[in-house]
Enzyme design. Sequence first.
Site, PDB file in Angstrom:
ATOM      1  NE  ARG A  49      -4.065  -1.259   2.526  1.00 48.77           N
ATOM      2  CZ  ARG A  49      -3.949  -2.121   3.512  1.00 48.77           C
ATOM      3  NH1 ARG A  49      -2.935  -2.051   4.331  1.00 48.77           N
ATOM      4  NH2 ARG A  49      -4.845  -3.058   3.700  1.00 48.77           N
ATOM      5  CE  LYS A 108      -5.156 -16.942   8.750  1.00 54.29           C
ATOM      6  NZ  LYS A 108      -3.951 -16.613   9.475  1.00 54.29           N
ATOM      7  CD  GLU A 132       2.867 -27.224   5.021  1.00 53.60           C
ATOM      8  OE1 GLU A 132       3.031 -28.163   4.245  1.00 53.60           O
ATOM      9  OE2 GLU A 132       2.078 -27.272   5.983  1.00 53.60           O
ATOM     10  N   GLY A 137       0.979 -22.112  10.598  1.00 54.90           N
ATOM     11  CA  GLY A 137       2.243 -21.397  10.422  1.00 54.90           C
ATOM     12  C   GLY A 137       3.420 -22.253   9.996  1.00 54.90           C
ATOM     13  CG  ASP A 204      -7.110 -17.764  12.117  1.00 51.82           C
ATOM     14  OD1 ASP A 204      -6.648 -17.290  11.074  1.00 51.82           O
ATOM     15  OD2 ASP A 204      -6.472 -18.554  12.848  1.00 51.82           O
ATOM     16  CE  LYS A 208      -4.791 -20.459  10.849  1.00 51.34           C
ATOM     17  NZ  LYS A 208      -4.376 -19.861  12.113  1.00 51.34           N
ATOM     18  N   GLY A 307       3.301 -15.763  13.516  1.00 53.18           N
ATOM     19  CA  GLY A 307       4.502 -14.941  13.631  1.00 53.18           C
ATOM     20  C   GLY A 307       5.224 -14.867  12.294  1.00 53.18           C
TER      21      GLY A 307
HETATM   22  P1  NAP Z   1      -0.003  -7.627   7.397  1.00 59.76           P
HETATM   23  O1  NAP Z   1       1.075  -7.473   8.393  1.00 59.76           O
HETATM   24  O2  NAP Z   1      -1.269  -6.857   7.570  1.00 59.76           O
HETATM   25  O3  NAP Z   1       0.612  -7.271   5.958  1.00 59.76           O
HETATM   26  C1  NAP Z   1      -0.162  -7.093   4.805  1.00 59.76           C
HETATM   27  C2  NAP Z   1       0.711  -6.540   3.701  1.00 59.76           C
HETATM   28  O4  NAP Z   1      -0.038  -6.484   2.508  1.00 59.76           O
HETATM   29  C3  NAP Z   1       1.246  -5.130   3.976  1.00 59.76           C
HETATM   30  O5  NAP Z   1       2.552  -5.014   3.473  1.00 59.76           O
HETATM   31  C4  NAP Z   1       0.293  -4.222   3.171  1.00 59.76           C
HETATM   32  O6  NAP Z   1       0.953  -3.078   2.679  1.00 59.76           O
HETATM   33  C5  NAP Z   1      -0.072  -5.145   2.019  1.00 59.76           C
HETATM   34  N1  NAP Z   1      -1.427  -4.920   1.528  1.00 59.76           N
HETATM   35  C6  NAP Z   1      -2.589  -5.305   2.099  1.00 59.76           C
HETATM   36  N2  NAP Z   1      -3.641  -4.931   1.357  1.00 59.76           N
HETATM   37  C7  NAP Z   1      -3.127  -4.290   0.291  1.00 59.76           C
HETATM   38  C8  NAP Z   1      -3.704  -3.652  -0.846  1.00 59.76           C
HETATM   39  N3  NAP Z   1      -5.019  -3.615  -1.048  1.00 59.76           N
HETATM   40  N4  NAP Z   1      -2.855  -3.106  -1.758  1.00 59.76           N
HETATM   41  C9  NAP Z   1      -1.521  -3.136  -1.580  1.00 59.76           C
HETATM   42  N5  NAP Z   1      -0.920  -3.737  -0.528  1.00 59.76           N
HETATM   43  C10 NAP Z   1      -1.716  -4.289   0.387  1.00 59.76           C
HETATM   44  O7  NAP Z   1      -0.428  -9.158   7.239  1.00 59.76           O
HETATM   45  P2  NAP Z   1       0.391 -10.456   7.696  1.00 59.76           P
HETATM   46  O8  NAP Z   1       0.178 -10.700   9.148  1.00 59.76           O
HETATM   47  O9  NAP Z   1       1.783 -10.370   7.167  1.00 59.76           O
HETATM   48  O10 NAP Z   1      -0.435 -11.614   6.943  1.00 59.76           O
HETATM   49  C11 NAP Z   1      -0.290 -11.835   5.564  1.00 59.76           C
HETATM   50  C12 NAP Z   1      -0.988 -13.138   5.173  1.00 59.76           C
HETATM   51  O11 NAP Z   1      -0.384 -14.225   5.874  1.00 59.76           O
HETATM   52  C13 NAP Z   1      -2.477 -13.198   5.552  1.00 59.76           C
HETATM   53  O12 NAP Z   1      -3.169 -13.935   4.576  1.00 59.76           O
HETATM   54  C14 NAP Z   1      -2.490 -13.946   6.874  1.00 59.76           C
HETATM   55  O13 NAP Z   1      -3.701 -14.610   7.121  1.00 59.76           O
HETATM   56  C15 NAP Z   1      -1.372 -14.938   6.612  1.00 59.76           C
HETATM   57  N6  NAP Z   1      -0.730 -15.480   7.821  1.00 59.76           N
HETATM   58  C16 NAP Z   1      -0.284 -14.619   8.780  1.00 59.76           C
HETATM   59  C17 NAP Z   1       0.336 -15.128   9.929  1.00 59.76           C
HETATM   60  C18 NAP Z   1       0.846 -14.209  11.003  1.00 59.76           C
HETATM   61  O14 NAP Z   1       1.307 -14.721  12.037  1.00 59.76           O
HETATM   62  N7  NAP Z   1       0.812 -12.899  10.822  1.00 59.76           N
HETATM   63  C19 NAP Z   1       0.512 -16.511  10.053  1.00 59.76           C
HETATM   64  C20 NAP Z   1       0.054 -17.362   9.040  1.00 59.76           C
HETATM   65  C21 NAP Z   1      -0.561 -16.829   7.916  1.00 59.76           C
HETATM   66  P3  NAP Z   1       1.576  -1.932   3.646  1.00 59.76           P
HETATM   67  O15 NAP Z   1       2.758  -2.579   4.314  1.00 59.76           O
HETATM   68  O16 NAP Z   1       1.985  -0.816   2.762  1.00 59.76           O
HETATM   69  O17 NAP Z   1       0.477  -1.593   4.606  1.00 59.76           O
HETATM   70  N1  HSE Z   2      -4.101 -14.856  14.195  1.00 57.47           N
HETATM   71  C1  HSE Z   2      -3.588 -16.159  13.858  1.00 57.47           C
HETATM   72  C2  HSE Z   2      -3.327 -16.920  15.164  1.00 57.47           C
HETATM   73  C3  HSE Z   2      -2.329 -16.015  13.025  1.00 57.47           C
HETATM   74  O1  HSE Z   2      -3.436 -16.341  16.253  1.00 57.47           O
HETATM   75  O2  HSE Z   2      -3.039 -18.121  15.099  1.00 57.47           O
HETATM   76  C4  HSE Z   2      -1.879 -17.292  12.372  1.00 57.47           C
HETATM   77  O3  HSE Z   2      -2.762 -17.752  11.401  1.00 57.47           O
END
Ligand code: NAP
Ligand code: HSE
Length: 433
Positions: A49, A108, A132, A137, A204, A208, A307
């Site tokens: 973004r 997911k 995966e 995670g 969430d 899964k 994470g």
């Molecule tokens: P996050 O921290 O919110 O990061 C999202 C990223 O995508 C940011 O860089 C954001 O840009 C960009 N973004 C979002 N919407 C956008 C749009 N419309 N246009 C352009 N850029 C956009 O999310 P995250 O925690 O890394 O999670 C990412 C994915 O991994 C999700 O599907 C989540 O379910 C999955 N996941 C996360 C975890 C976890 O522990 N966090 C674990 C397993 C799976 P900006 O940086 O500029 O804001």
């Molecule tokens: N919010 C999620 C959790 C992130 O607490 O497990 C990983 O999918």
Amino acid sequence: MAANGKTLRVGMLGCGIVGSEVARLLVANAEDLSARSGAKLELVKIAVRDAKKVRPGIPSDLFTTDLKSVVEDPNIDLVIEVMGGIDPAHQLILSAMKNGKAVVTANKALLAKHGWELFHASDEADVDLYYEAAVAGAIPILRPMAESLVGDHVERVMGIVNGTTNYILTKMDETGATFESALKEAQALGYAEADPTADVEGFDAAAKAAILAGLAFHTDVSDVDVYREGITAITADDISVAKQMGFTIKLLAIAEANEDGETITVRVHPTLIPRTHPLAAVREAFNAVFVECESAGELMFYGRGAGGTPTASAILGDLVAVARNRNEGSLGPTETDYAHMKIAPISATRTRYSIRMDVQDIPGVLASVANVFAANDVSILTVRQDGRGPDAELIVLTHPANESALAATVKQLEVLNTVKHVTSVIRVEGTIA
Ligand code: NAP
Ligand code: HSE
């Protein structure tokens, strides 16, 4: 060094908690990853973004705000989608695959809603789609299910697949904290989102559960097929009573084949499990998936379910797998939905229950309550009574019973003169000694 001088050019959608770690590790471990892949892995573009935000360790000239430029760039071979959400991620992934790019995603929510459309699209486009990181995670669970266990019959999958809720329930169990204070702690530690609804209301975990059920039972399962209850109604009292009875409460995602051989049930809800069950030892924000198979028996996969760095590990594993496939001119295994199992409603579930109720402490109470259970063909395993002045609390643990019979029992208990109110009904899993 990279074999055959091949290069795999990687584009990313998103660079947040997960994406920034993927990018950092791709750059930091470039040599090892290339040697293992047999191709040079080159990160060429990242769409976000805010392209001006400073992101340490990642070259600033890689950033763009033009999402389409990543999925349409003819120089990009593989797209890592870590932006999250349904739209625009859905159309961007479809577009990337149509343009001949392999896709690795951690999304997911998207897979649980549109997974089978994406799997069919990847087949049509002859490209890999790996995911995966979308469940549990860092824990390798999806490829073991899709590959190592594909020769077996999975009977049941039970998982702690949400770190935030497991952290909250662990704190409530170990320190007597209330739900509200444990949630605040989880937010302060960065486990829970600022808006933790998807975690605490079980959305969430349900996403899964749908993904796990699809792989386990070779069936098209989506988020709407999953029965869901979150943990917001669990009280410190529920936890304390569970503890006294030798149980702990976990938010479990359960996918199981039913006895009819034609249906499966997929459900997410707070569950009492004996403290001796392997899943009871899974504390804090850790995840674990317990799989029961016809031939392999019981297996448990354990590790960090959330994470940036742990999730990045799973994504980089997928990246290397895709690179290896491309070197060999092959593709990874595809999902199969040949079994077409029907999804049974929650009312068809058969399990044990714990029912807590406030009753009048007078002669005949036990008999009146027992009669209601008997009338609905719900067999009682144990009854425990705690005195509270003129009142008492009864805790009834049942033998396996049908959910519909249990629901009818609770309805009748609620209007019984001797019962003041039913405080909680929690399903019970695992072997009770
Ligand atoms: P996050 O921290 O919110 O990061 C999202 C990223 O995508 C940011 O860089 C954001 O840009 C960009 N973004 C979002 N919407 C956008 C749009 N419309 N246009 C352009 N850029 C956009 O999310 P995250 O925690 O890394 O999670 C990412 C994915 O991994 C999700 O599907 C989540 O379910 C999955 N996941 C996360 C975890 C976890 O522990 N966090 C674990 C397993 C799976 P900006 O940086 O500029 O804001
Ligand atoms: N919010 C999620 C959790 C992130 O607490 O497990 C990983 O999918």
